[in-house]
Design an enzyme around this catalytic site. Structure first.
Site, PDB file in Angstrom:
ATOM      1  CE  LYS A 171      -3.669   2.628   0.334  1.00 24.46           C
ATOM      2  NZ  LYS A 171      -4.681   2.580   1.402  1.00 24.46           N
ATOM      3  CE  LYS A 246      -3.133   7.008   6.775  1.00 21.57           C
ATOM      4  NZ  LYS A 246      -4.174   6.061   7.211  1.00 21.57           N
TER       5      LYS A 246
END
Length: 298
Positions: A171, A246
């Site tokens: 990811k 983030k």
């Protein structure tokens, strides 16, 4: 039918939990935000008062939380929900968090004899709503065998990428490429404008040439070019800048831990951080505003 505990009923978790409930599973959900609990209850989720109550006797526990610290607070808490699961249960952490925390969760579950997967997702709120998410799965085959019937309700693609923490690693790499692509597109559209080339003409070239990419066709930063883009709706977030910031921070931390210099990814992170600091609620494609501001100042 399985009993599923679901912790984290935000914009992503709520539709995921709702899809499980609609598929006939008993879903016990918890979130610290009252409004999130109310919306989940309206979509068929049985809302309970704590993460421990969500896990009590459950066959599976799924977490979809904002940060690694939140995952630690839930899954690594002494006497927490891991101790309340039914025998033979599986834990699926679908949050996007740091690899180190993910590996700690794997170790904690292993010590308790609990099967576990780290399985962050791609596909956004639309994918969560329609059950078409892509899951990037780290963990043992035995854990995936237990979780597969649930993951197939929530997702369209299950991609096995390796052992503990591998899902989070995948990811982070994916988001770094997306972020770099999005910033490069923003710079290209600003450059084209300064050179007297219309956004439409540039889009027509990029979308049919080597510059084509997923970020262009789904998050085009200029309005009027891609139907349904955030740019056409005042950059109301489909994927908020704060979330991409983030994710790029997680990629940077992972790279630092293994000694990889992210020349391109690091530069993209700085641009996205500028947007997030200004207004992190805007869509990530609004990074073009940060590029324009710097260009104008120059």
């Amino acid at each position: 039918m399985s009993i599923v505990g679901f912790v984290g009923l935000g914009n992503m978790g709520r539709p995921m939990a709702a899809n499980l409930a609609a598929a006939g599973h008993e879903v016990r959900g918890f979130d610290v935000v009252p409004e999130a609990r109310e919306r989940a209850a309206a979509q068929g989720v049985t809302v309970v008062g704590s993460a421990e109550a969500a896990a009590d006797g459950a066959d599976a526990l799924i977490t979809m939380l904002p940060k690694g610290a939140h995952v630690r607070g839930v899954l690594l808490a002494d006497g927490g929900p891991l101790t309340r699961l039914a025998a033979g249960a599986v834990v699926v952490d679908a949050s996007s968090i740091d690899v180190a925390t993910s590996r700690d969760v794997h170790e904690a579950c292993k010590a308790l004899g609990i099967e576990v997967l780290d399985a962050p997702v791609s596909g956004g709120v639309a994918g969560a709503t329609h059950g078409t998410l892509t899951f990037m799965i780290g963990g043992a085959e035995s854990a995936l065998a237990l979780a597969r019937p649930l993951l197939e309700v929530m997702g369209g693609r299950l991609i096995e990428v390796g052992g503990a923490g591998a899902g989070q690693a995948a990811k982070a790499c994916n988001q770094m490429v997306f972020g770099a692509s999005l910033v490069a597109l923003a710079e290209a559209f600003v450059l084209a404008d300064r050179l007297g080339l219309s956004a439409r003409n540039l889009f027509d070239v990029l979308s049919t040439s080597s510059g084509n990419c997923w970020a262009l066709t789904n998050f085009c930063p200029r309005p009027g070019l891609v139907e349904g883009s955030a740019a056409d709706n005042g950059y109301v977030a489909k994927f908020a800048a704060a979330l991409l910031a983030k994710d790029l921070g997680l990629a940077a931390s992972a790279a630092e831990s293994v000694g990889v210099d992210l020349a391109v990814g690091g530069a993209a992170r700085r641009r996205v951080d500028e947007l997030a600091a200004s207004d992190g609620t805007l869509d990530a494609s609004a990074v073009i505003k940060a590029v324009e501001a710097i260009d104008t100042a120059a």
